[in-house]
Enzyme design. Structure first.
Site, PDB file in Angstrom:
ATOM      1  N   ASP A  87      37.125  40.420  46.096  1.00  0.00           N
ATOM      2  CA  ASP A  87      37.264  39.363  47.088  1.00  0.00           C
ATOM      3  C   ASP A  87      37.507  39.941  48.478  1.00  0.00           C
ATOM      4  O   ASP A  87      38.123  41.002  48.628  1.00  0.00           O
ATOM      5  CB  ASP A  87      38.427  38.438  46.734  1.00  0.00           C
ATOM      6  CG  ASP A  87      38.047  37.400  45.693  1.00  0.00           C
ATOM      7  OD1 ASP A  87      36.953  37.510  45.114  1.00  0.00           O
ATOM      8  OD2 ASP A  87      38.864  36.483  45.453  1.00  0.00           O
ATOM      9  N   HIS A 136      41.220  43.318  45.071  1.00  0.00           N
ATOM     10  CA  HIS A 136      41.196  43.112  46.531  1.00  0.00           C
ATOM     11  C   HIS A 136      41.281  44.459  47.253  1.00  0.00           C
ATOM     12  O   HIS A 136      42.335  44.811  47.795  1.00  0.00           O
ATOM     13  CB  HIS A 136      42.361  42.238  46.981  1.00  0.00           C
ATOM     14  CG  HIS A 136      42.413  40.876  46.363  1.00  0.00           C
ATOM     15  ND1 HIS A 136      42.962  40.636  45.125  1.00  0.00           N
ATOM     16  CD2 HIS A 136      41.972  39.679  46.828  1.00  0.00           C
ATOM     17  CE1 HIS A 136      42.872  39.346  44.859  1.00  0.00           C
ATOM     18  NE2 HIS A 136      42.275  38.749  45.856  1.00  0.00           N
TER      19      HIS A 136
END
Length: 234
Positions: A53, A196
């Protein structure tokens, strides 16, 4: 007067329970009010989807060689404003054959937002993804996994699914070793892993990625895109 206070207290409690219930629904990984949602796929094949992400950022230059080393394909849910800042990095992901998904333009929580706001956040990012050269279907993942009614309604109306995840080591651990241990102990065929790494400057995120790739490859897993994983769904 006493009865009024009782009724007021009951009313306040009901409203509080309603808000608490609504908040809980917004962050569920496995459920939304309507429309399609995928957080994992039921399969006996040892395949999984590694998803990232945020970004793109310059960290793309460190992530791509790791994926290439283990012949892994991944899915990147990109933020529109980051694509504008790092257009060449977005193009590198496309050219490397990875799947690109939409993570909104501003990365704001998509709860209690107007239909116009939701539309602009998604469609503006779609346009930027297309400009990077990506031609396949664009999946969507909501920032922070938050969704309630307006977002699922828009996605369902446009025949688009919400892509969530089954494992999120970043949520529970900070060290690379702990993240890898968590993934290895909880992985199963059809899992969707969320990481992430885009804003990390410590090198820890890259270490976690490489260790996950190595450990799961050694266990016989193959890393595929979310679209490829969904094709295995019965």
């Amino acid at each position: 007067m006493k009865k009024k206070l009782i009724f007021f207290g009951i009313g306040f409690l009901l409203i509080a329970l309603l808000f608490a219930g609504t908040f809980k629904v917004t962050k569920l990984r496995t459920f939304q009010l309507f429309g399609g949602l995928t957080y994992q796929v039921e399969t006996e094949n040892k395949v999984l989807a590694l998803t990232f992400d945020d970004g793109p950022t310059k960290n793309v230059d460190q992530i791509l060689p790791l994926l290439d080393k283990y012949e892994a394909k991944a899915t990147f849910f990109l933020i529109g404003k980051d694509i504008e800042k790092y257009p060449e990095e977005a193009k590198k992901l496309v050219e490397a054959g990875h799947q690109i998904g939409n993570h909104t333009y501003s990365h704001k929580r998509m709860v209690l937002k107007s239909p116009a706001f939701i539309k602009e956040e998604i469609e503006k990012t779609d346009e930027l993804i297309r400009k990077s050269g990506y031609k396949s279907e664009i999946d969507f993942r909501p920032p922070y996994g938050k969704k309630f009614a307006g977002l699922p309604y828009y996605l369902n109306k446009h025949n688009r699914e919400t892509i969530m995840w089954s494992l999120e080591p970043d949520k529970y651990y900070t060290s690379a070793d702990e993240k890898v241990k968590y993934v290895v102990e909880n992985i199963k065929p059809g899992s969707i892993i969320l990481l992430h790494p885009m804003y990390d400057q410590t090198g820890g995120a890259m270490q976690a990625i490489e260790d996950i790739l190595r450990e799961l490859t050694n266990e016989g897993y193959k890393f595929v895109t979310v679209d490829e994983l969904q094709e295995l769904s019965p």
